[in-house]
Structures are given as structure tokens and as C-alpha cells.
Write an enzyme that holds these catalytic residues in place. Structure first.
Site, mmCIF file in Angstrom:
data_model
loop_
_atom_site.group_PDB
_atom_site.id
_atom_site.type_symbol
_atom_site.label_atom_id
_atom_site.label_comp_id
_atom_site.label_asym_id
_atom_site.label_seq_id
_atom_site.Cartn_x
_atom_site.Cartn_y
_atom_site.Cartn_z
ATOM 1 N N GLU A 193 -5.596 -5.213 10.431
ATOM 2 C CA GLU A 193 -4.624 -4.134 10.612
ATOM 3 C C GLU A 193 -4.928 -3.389 11.911
ATOM 4 O O GLU A 193 -5.758 -2.451 11.906
ATOM 5 C CB GLU A 193 -4.697 -3.156 9.442
ATOM 6 C CG GLU A 193 -4.336 -3.766 8.107
ATOM 7 C CD GLU A 193 -3.703 -2.725 7.200
ATOM 8 O OE1 GLU A 193 -2.580 -2.970 6.751
ATOM 9 O OE2 GLU A 193 -4.313 -1.671 6.970
ATOM 10 N N SER A 222 3.089 -2.198 10.354
ATOM 11 C CA SER A 222 4.539 -2.193 10.591
ATOM 12 C C SER A 222 5.188 -3.551 10.318
ATOM 13 O O SER A 222 6.168 -3.914 10.967
ATOM 14 C CB SER A 222 4.861 -1.711 12.010
ATOM 15 O OG SER A 222 4.431 -0.364 12.172
ATOM 16 N N HIS A 282 -9.621 0.916 4.561
ATOM 17 C CA HIS A 282 -8.378 1.128 5.308
ATOM 18 C C HIS A 282 -8.666 2.055 6.497
ATOM 19 O O HIS A 282 -9.480 2.979 6.386
ATOM 20 C CB HIS A 282 -7.315 1.753 4.385
ATOM 21 C CG HIS A 282 -5.948 1.738 4.988
ATOM 22 N ND1 HIS A 282 -5.555 2.674 5.907
ATOM 23 C CD2 HIS A 282 -4.894 0.898 4.820
ATOM 24 C CE1 HIS A 282 -4.297 2.406 6.286
ATOM 25 N NE2 HIS A 282 -3.881 1.333 5.630
ATOM 26 N N GLU A 299 -7.135 4.472 7.649
ATOM 27 C CA GLU A 299 -6.915 5.904 7.381
ATOM 28 C C GLU A 299 -8.145 6.510 6.699
ATOM 29 O O GLU A 299 -8.451 7.688 6.895
ATOM 30 C CB GLU A 299 -5.638 6.085 6.542
ATOM 31 C CG GLU A 299 -4.388 5.860 7.398
ATOM 32 C CD GLU A 299 -3.162 5.402 6.638
ATOM 33 O OE1 GLU A 299 -3.124 5.511 5.403
ATOM 34 O OE2 GLU A 299 -2.226 4.913 7.301
ATOM 35 N N GLY A 318 2.043 2.227 10.675
ATOM 36 C CA GLY A 318 2.956 3.357 10.529
ATOM 37 C C GLY A 318 3.639 3.768 11.825
ATOM 38 O O GLY A 318 4.269 4.820 11.883
ATOM 39 N N ASN A 338 0.868 -1.176 0.000
ATOM 40 C CA ASN A 338 0.000 0.000 0.000
ATOM 41 C C ASN A 338 0.912 1.234 0.000
ATOM 42 O O ASN A 338 1.481 1.573 1.029
ATOM 43 C CB ASN A 338 -0.888 -0.020 1.252
ATOM 44 C CG ASN A 338 -1.693 1.252 1.414
ATOM 45 O OD1 ASN A 338 -1.811 2.043 0.471
ATOM 46 N ND2 ASN A 338 -2.243 1.467 2.597
ATOM 47 N N TRP A 339 1.013 1.852 -1.151
ATOM 48 C CA TRP A 339 1.940 2.994 -1.272
ATOM 49 C C TRP A 339 1.383 4.258 -0.612
ATOM 50 O O TRP A 339 2.092 5.255 -0.494
ATOM 51 C CB TRP A 339 2.247 3.275 -2.742
ATOM 52 C CG TRP A 339 3.071 2.212 -3.415
ATOM 53 C CD1 TRP A 339 3.488 1.019 -2.880
ATOM 54 C CD2 TRP A 339 3.607 2.243 -4.751
ATOM 55 N NE1 TRP A 339 4.234 0.324 -3.794
ATOM 56 C CE2 TRP A 339 4.318 1.049 -4.956
ATOM 57 C CE3 TRP A 339 3.537 3.171 -5.798
ATOM 58 C CZ2 TRP A 339 4.966 0.751 -6.154
ATOM 59 C CZ3 TRP A 339 4.177 2.884 -7.003
ATOM 60 C CH2 TRP A 339 4.881 1.686 -7.170
ATOM 61 N N LYS A 340 0.138 4.230 -0.222
ATOM 62 C CA LYS A 340 -0.532 5.416 0.354
ATOM 63 C C LYS A 340 -0.326 6.626 -0.560
ATOM 64 O O LYS A 340 -0.198 6.455 -1.765
ATOM 65 C CB LYS A 340 -0.027 5.685 1.771
ATOM 66 C CG LYS A 340 -0.029 4.441 2.654
ATOM 67 C CD LYS A 340 0.106 4.778 4.105
ATOM 68 C CE LYS A 340 0.363 3.505 4.892
ATOM 69 N NZ LYS A 340 -0.020 3.606 6.279
ATOM 70 N N GLY A 357 2.770 -1.138 4.296
ATOM 71 C CA GLY A 357 2.799 0.290 4.004
ATOM 72 C C GLY A 357 4.221 0.762 3.768
ATOM 73 O O GLY A 357 4.778 0.637 2.679
ATOM 74 N N GLY A 358 4.847 1.307 4.818
ATOM 75 C CA GLY A 358 6.168 1.914 4.688
ATOM 76 C C GLY A 358 7.199 1.043 3.982
ATOM 77 O O GLY A 358 7.938 1.518 3.117
HETATM 78 C C1 PEP Z 1 -0.923 0.057 5.833
HETATM 79 O O1 PEP Z 1 -0.927 1.214 5.439
HETATM 80 O O2 PEP Z 1 -1.825 -0.697 5.519
HETATM 81 C C2 PEP Z 1 0.194 -0.372 6.687
HETATM 82 C C3 PEP Z 1 0.157 -1.571 7.201
HETATM 83 O O3 PEP Z 1 1.201 0.539 6.907
HETATM 84 P P1 PEP Z 1 2.605 0.254 7.649
HETATM 85 O O4 PEP Z 1 3.145 -1.041 7.088
HETATM 86 O O5 PEP Z 1 3.456 1.433 7.295
HETATM 87 O O6 PEP Z 1 2.321 0.129 9.097
#
Ligand code: PEP
Length: 250
Positions: free
Chosen positions: A168, A212, A97, A99, A174, A11-13, A233-234
Site C-alpha cells: 500500500e 485508491s 496499516h 495509518e 485515500g 477496510n472500512w476504517k 478502503g473508500g
Molecule cells: C486502505 O485503507 O487500506 C486503502 C487502500 O484505502 P483507499 O482504498 O481508500 O485508498
């Protein structure tokens, strides 16, 4: 040995640029080989056309979107429909998601409607559920994730077999604070039991972990019996890290 093929989705956000996307996809294409798991990248929607071209001529990496409209089309300024995503070769769409639930006020019902739109267009929804830190501390984790999934089950019935679920925990997204493998496994088992109780083919539905997950902790998380992949994500923005997670899933 699970009958479920693992899925690792990035997930590049709201990150990327034409140049950065090109470099990232080039590195992923060079390094991914023939993965034993399914792999997807989900860029911001404005870059889907670019990504469709960058991913052409290979099957190892599929294209995903980060959201879609609950509506079919028409006067919904700024929204993107499932049919439009399909036009660009989108195979997966992240739905609900945290967010979006948090910043756009998306409700369980909207999430369920989006799942229905995705399925109708032949796109596999990746349905996100997860509790906040406060909800966990109040002992509400199970209640929250079951409520979120139950809205999707209620509206979509047996079509749930065609979806992917992503657990999640909001407090892990994040933050660098990953759920322990045992914490994640226990919620995944709850979700699979809920799917089973609803009459779904629970042993076929993939349940991803997200929050994470990184190159260092992926193997241990992915070794849990009910963790069928990761929503990343990251770490999805760094090709070597993402590829390490893909290798750990295989
Ligand atoms: C996400 O955005 O779905 C996610 C899991 O982010 P991160 O891996 O950065 O926690």
C-alpha cells in the site's frame, strides 16, 4: 495462471454505524453470489459482533479486523487481543496499516509481534507495507518495503507462508492517486523475490495491492502477474463498487 486464489478485503476504517453496516452487508450478501475469489470485510472492532451475526449462514464473505494487540491479554486498556477476535469468528486481521504506523507510531517490530499473535490464534494477518511520497521521490521505495517485510520475516520465519502481504503506497491511500499497474507490479515482484530469498513458499503467498483501488481501475491492477487481490478502503463502503472489484478479481 497463478495458483494463488485472489483475495479482496474491504477496510472500512473508522466508518459505519449499526444501520449503515446492516444496509451495506445486506447489499453485499445479495450481490456477491459464489465469488471465485476470497472476500472479507474489516469493520471497526466495536462492530465485529454485529458483523458476525450479519454474515452468519454464508461463506462467501469472511470477517476481518483492522488491528490487534501485540499482547496476549491483561493491563492494556483499549486493546483487543487476537483470542478475542477469534471469539467473534474473525478470519483475517489487517496489521501495520500505514495509518496506524503514522498516527499510533507503530514500529516494524510491533507489527511483527502482532503478526505472531494473529498466527498463534489462527487468524491470517494482512501485513501492510508501503512507502511515503517522499521516500518514493528519494528512490527509497524498495528499501522501505523490504525493511518493513523483513521485520515480519525475521520474527515469524516460515509462518510467513500463512500470511497475506499488502503493498500500500502511502501516497495512494485515500488520495485517488493510484499506483500504475506497472508501478505496483514492480514492487510486488520485489516483495515476492524477498519472500523467495527468505525461504518462504513465495508462489503461495498472496500479495494484495491497496491505494485508491476502485471499480474503474481494479481489473487492470488485478491482471498483473504478482497482484493477488486488493485491500480496499473508500470503495469498500459502496456495495456496487466493492462488488465490481470482487468480480474483477474473479
Ligand atoms: C486502505 O485503507 O487500506 C486503502 C487502500 O484505502 P483507499 O482504498 O481508500 O485508498
Amino acid at each position: 495462471m497463478s495458483e494463488r486464489k485472489k483475495l479482496v478485503a474491504g477496510n472500512w476504517k473508522m466508518n459505519g454505524s449499526l444501520a449503515a453496516n446492516q444496509a451495506l452487508v445486506q447489499a453485499l450478501r445479495q450481490g456477491v453470489g459464489q465469488p471465485a475469489c476470497d472476500v472479507a470485510v474489516c469493520p471497526p472492532s466495536v462492530y465485529l459482533g454485529q458483523l458476525q451475526q450479519l454474515l452468519a449462514g454464508q461463506t462467501a464473505i469472511a470477517l476481518g479486523a483492522q488491528d490487534l494487540s501485540q499482547h496476549e491479554g491483561g493491563a492494556f486498556t483499549g486493546d483487543v487481543s487476537a483470542t478475542m477476535l477469534k471469539d467473534f469468528g474473525v478470519r483475517y486481521a489487517i496489521v501495520g496499516h500505514s495509518e496506524r504506523r503514522q498516527h499510533q507510531g507503530e514500529t516494524d517490530l510491533q507489527v511483527a509481534l502482532k503478526v505472531r499473535r494473529a498466527l498463534a490464534a489462527g487468524i491470517t494477518p494482512i501485513v501492510c507495507v508501503g512507502e511515503t511520497l517522499r521516500e518514493r521521490e528519494e528512490g527509497l521505495t524498495e528499501f522501505i518495503v523490504k525493511r518493513q517485510l523483513s521485520a515480519v520475516l525475521h520474527l515469524n520465519g516460515h509462518a510467513i507462508n500463512e500470511t497475506v502481504v499488502a503493498y500500500e503506497p502511502v501516497w495512494a491511500i485515500g488520495t485517488g492517486q493510484t499506483a500504475t499497474p506497472a508501478q505496483a507490479q514492480s514492487v510486488h515482484a520485489v516483495l515476492r523475490a524477498q519472500l523467495r530469498a527468505a525461504g518462504a513458499q513465495a508462489e503461495h503467498v498472496r500479495i494484495l495491492y491497496g491505494g485508491s483501488m476502485n471499480a474503474g481501475n481494479a481489473a487492470e491492477l488485478l491482471a498483473q502477474p504478482d497482484i493477488d487481490g486488493g485491500l480496499i478502503g473508500g470503495a469498500a463502503l459502496k456495495a456496487p463498487d466493492f462488488l465490481t472489484i470482487v468480480a474483477a478479481a474473479a
